[in-house]
Scaffold this motif. Structure first.
Motif, mmCIF file in Angstrom:
data_model
loop_
_atom_site.group_PDB
_atom_site.id
_atom_site.type_symbol
_atom_site.label_atom_id
_atom_site.label_comp_id
_atom_site.label_asym_id
_atom_site.label_seq_id
_atom_site.Cartn_x
_atom_site.Cartn_y
_atom_site.Cartn_z
ATOM 1 N N TYR A 189 5.893 1.572 -10.544
ATOM 2 C CA TYR A 189 4.755 0.142 -10.270
ATOM 3 C C TYR A 189 5.956 -0.756 -10.045
ATOM 4 C CZ TYR A 189 0.598 2.203 -7.986
ATOM 5 O OH TYR A 189 0.198 2.622 -7.126
ATOM 6 N N LEU B 181 0.702 -1.201 0.253
ATOM 7 C CA LEU B 181 -0.309 -0.281 -0.364
ATOM 8 C C LEU B 181 1.010 0.632 -0.063
ATOM 9 C CD1 LEU B 181 -3.210 0.510 0.050
ATOM 10 C CD2 LEU B 181 -3.106 0.742 3.005
ATOM 11 N N THR B 182 1.088 2.046 -0.529
ATOM 12 C CA THR B 182 1.956 3.210 -0.946
ATOM 13 C C THR B 182 1.471 4.613 -0.188
ATOM 14 O OG1 THR B 182 1.787 2.372 -3.695
ATOM 15 C CG2 THR B 182 2.690 4.792 -2.912
ATOM 16 N N TRP C 207 -1.061 -3.078 -9.163
ATOM 17 C CA TRP C 207 0.174 -4.050 -9.151
ATOM 18 C C TRP C 207 -0.683 -5.364 -9.614
ATOM 19 C CZ3 TRP C 207 4.735 -3.318 -7.407
ATOM 20 C CH2 TRP C 207 4.753 -2.572 -6.375
ATOM 21 N N ARG D 189 8.651 0.376 -5.782
ATOM 22 C CA ARG D 189 8.153 1.542 -6.322
ATOM 23 C C ARG D 189 9.323 2.186 -7.036
ATOM 24 N NH1 ARG D 189 4.244 0.195 -2.369
ATOM 25 N NH2 ARG D 189 5.844 1.157 -0.928
ATOM 26 N N ASP E 44 -3.202 1.044 -6.019
ATOM 27 C CA ASP E 44 -2.979 0.244 -5.477
ATOM 28 C C ASP E 44 -3.064 -1.850 -6.141
ATOM 29 O OD1 ASP E 44 -0.508 2.042 -5.020
ATOM 30 O OD2 ASP E 44 -2.034 1.658 -2.555
#
Length: 244
Positions: free
Chosen positions: A199, A124-125, A139, A172, A135
């Motif tokens: 990503y 989770l960014t 992903w 990232r 995300d």
């Protein structure tokens, strides 16, 4: 990276700003890098350190070549990893992209920092205007490698041991500045926006990299928007440019 052509003083301001920052990095006049990658020593376990060190493509001096595909055309890309901090699960390097615009030849190199997904740097960014849905969308593009984590990647008790044993390394990458060139194009130059980030998924066995760029202004439902496809070049050894 999102760039556009400009022939006014804005490009000169950005070029001068990048040149100053780059010179300070080279000369060691800058302290810790901006808080793109946290530099606390906690959170990246010794098991993670050992596992990452055995990924042959995840090393200083590693070189990758391939292309970036946008909505209109493809551009040759080269990436070099200059430094890896296995303890902190961070890295930095350079990304060079050629011919951003089909009508002319060009070469732009950017300096980027990276976070290796781990207990320290979760999936989770929580920054750069990326939320849970963004995300999950990005992903999930790495379907082969991410599928086993798709329903649990945001759990408080996420199994990082399973992540260590996965066939891929997730990251990232965040570009920070344009590396200054020796000469400047007096007619037109590129202004680059670094509001977004990549990503990244690296296959541990082959070293190949797949990546997708996200920035809030982009059409995130367009799977072809600035996607990276890179191959590891294991037989080519380059001098490592180190910033001390």
């Amino acid at each position: 990276m999102d760039c556009f052509l400009n022939d006014n003083s804005i490009s000169d301001v950005q070029s001068e700003h990048s040149r100053i920052l780059w010179n300070e990095l080279e000369e060691g006049e800058v302290g810790p890098l901006p808080p793109v990658c946290s530099i606390s020593s906690a959170g990246c376990s010794s098991e993670a350190n050992a596992s990452l060190r055995f990924v042959r493509a995840l090393r200083e001096g590693a070189r990758f070549t391939g292309e970036q595909s946008g909505t209109t055309h493809k551009c040759p890309v080269e990436v070099v990893i200059d430094n890896i901090n296995y303890e902190n699960c961070t890295l930095f390097g350079r990304l060079t992209i050629c011919n951003l615009y089909p009508e002319r030849k060009s070469e732009t190199t950017t300096f980027f920092t990276g976070e290796i997904i781990s207990e320290k740097n979760p999936f989770l960014t929580r920054k750069w205007e990326a939320d849970f849905d963004i995300d999950l969308l990005h992903w999930s593009k790495f379907s082969v490698h991410f599928k086993k984590f798709e329903t649990t990647f945001n759990d408080d008790n996420f199994d990082y041991e399973a992540l260590l044993n996965a066939d891929a390394v997730f990251m990232r990458w965040k570009e920070l500045l344009v590396v200054p060139r020796g000469t400047t194009d007096s007619e037109e130059s590129e202004i680059c926006s670094f509001s977004g980030f990549y990503y990244i998924c690296m296959d541990k066995e082959s070293g190949s990299i797949e990546g997708y760029y996200y920035q809030k202004s982009a059409n995130v439902n367009d799977s072809g928007y600035q996607s990276l496809k890179l191959d590891f070049q294991p037989d080519e050894f380059m001098g490592v440019f180190q910033i001390r």
